[in-house]
Design an enzyme around this catalytic site. Structure first.
Site, PDB file in Angstrom:
ATOM      1  N   VAL A  87       0.843  -1.248  -0.054  1.00 52.62           N
ATOM      2  CA  VAL A  87      -0.043   0.057   0.108  1.00 52.62           C
ATOM      3  C   VAL A  87       0.792   1.245  -0.001  1.00 52.62           C
ATOM      4  O   VAL A  87       1.677   1.590   0.954  1.00 52.62           O
ATOM      5  CB  VAL A  87      -0.945  -0.049   1.121  1.00 52.62           C
ATOM      6  CG1 VAL A  87      -1.753   1.344   1.449  1.00 52.62           C
ATOM      7  CG2 VAL A  87      -1.873  -1.268   1.174  1.00 52.62           C
ATOM      8  N   LYS A  88       0.690   1.867  -0.998  1.00 56.93           N
ATOM      9  CA  LYS A  88       1.461   3.238  -1.180  1.00 56.93           C
ATOM     10  C   LYS A  88       0.846   4.278  -0.790  1.00 56.93           C
ATOM     11  O   LYS A  88      -0.240   4.854  -1.062  1.00 56.93           O
ATOM     12  CB  LYS A  88       1.832   3.434  -2.777  1.00 56.93           C
ATOM     13  CG  LYS A  88       3.019   4.462  -3.219  1.00 56.93           C
ATOM     14  CD  LYS A  88       3.198   4.313  -4.588  1.00 56.93           C
ATOM     15  CE  LYS A  88       4.287   4.977  -4.840  1.00 56.93           C
ATOM     16  NZ  LYS A  88       4.434   5.092  -6.509  1.00 56.93           N
ATOM     17  N   VAL A  89       1.426   5.191   0.335  1.00 57.19           N
ATOM     18  CA  VAL A  89       0.616   6.169   1.193  1.00 57.19           C
ATOM     19  C   VAL A  89       1.643   7.466   1.155  1.00 57.19           C
ATOM     20  O   VAL A  89       2.669   7.457   1.024  1.00 57.19           O
ATOM     21  CB  VAL A  89       0.632   5.559   2.572  1.00 57.19           C
ATOM     22  CG1 VAL A  89      -0.107   6.730   3.389  1.00 57.19           C
ATOM     23  CG2 VAL A  89      -0.040   4.452   2.829  1.00 57.19           C
TER      24      VAL A  89
END
Length: 222
Positions: A87-89
């Site tokens: 998950v890219k945050v």
């Protein structure tokens, strides 16, 4: 050093995979839009298609949300798609809080849009799996992107952070080589920068000479 490809183009991902050096893929909303991928259902199908190519590699899927609760909902849904999803945050306050939450839940994360060592330190403290400093964009404003990689490497080594440095916005083969010298754990780059590492004029001229000599020898035996 791991090699990721920075694209949502399936043909390029497959080509990099077939080369035998690909460890993962990074995507973002801009890259998805470039491939004409829109609508939640189509985006999900595209992520799954990328995961099918990569297999056990890492696939960064970026959230669109910018508030804590919305990042959590979106991130958990992405993480459920496939074990390879990271998950890219974004590097914002609620993003860092979300990274801490995901870390405690065992969800892998990539903190993106990092432009300072302080930002990288916060992401590592929160437990990010990867931190993505954007070296090319720093170069664009006359700031040394590679110095940032070096600074982050020093800080992480000083305190034993397990967060991996994922050099992003990598544009040239020399970016890749310098990252390798400094000790970046991962680079993500377009296919053109990765395949440029194959090229050297002496390799081309040497091969041409070998083939020409072979052809002469074969003709002499006739």
């Amino acid at each position: 050093m791991k090699f990721f490809i920075d694209t949502a183009n399936l043909a390029q991902i497959q080509e990099a995979h077939d080369l035998g050096v690909l460890d993962g893929v990074t995507t973002n909303p801009s890259l998805m839009a470039k491939e004409g991928i829109s609508g939640q259902e189509n985006v999900i199908k595209h992520y799954l298609a990328i995961c099918d190519i990569i297999g056990d590699g890492a696939v960064s899927a970026e959230v669109i949300a910018t508030t804590f609760d919305e990042i959590i909902v979106e991130g958990e849904a992405l993480a459920k798609l496939h074990p390879s999803i990271v998950v890219k945050v974004p590097m914002i306050k609620d993003g860092v809080k979300a990274i801490k939450y995901f870390t405690e839940k065992g969800i892998k994360t990539n903190c993106t849009l990092v432009f300072s060592s302080g930002q990288a330190l916060l992401a590592a403290k929160a437990g990010a799996t990867y931190v993505s400093p954007f070296v090319g964009r720093l170069d664009d404003i006359s700031t040394d992107g590679m110095q940032l990689i070096e600074d982050i490497r020093l800080i992480f080594d000083n305190y034993g952070y397990e967060t991996q440095i994922l050099a992003a916005s990598v544009r040239t083969p020399m970016h890749i080589i310098t990252c390798a010298k400094i000790g970046s754990d991962v680079i993500t780059a377009p296919l053109s920068a990765i395949t440029a590492l194959l090229k050297h004029p002496l390799t081309d001229s040497g091969l041409a000479t070998f083939l020409a000599d072979h052809a002469k020898a074969a003709a002499a035996k006739v």
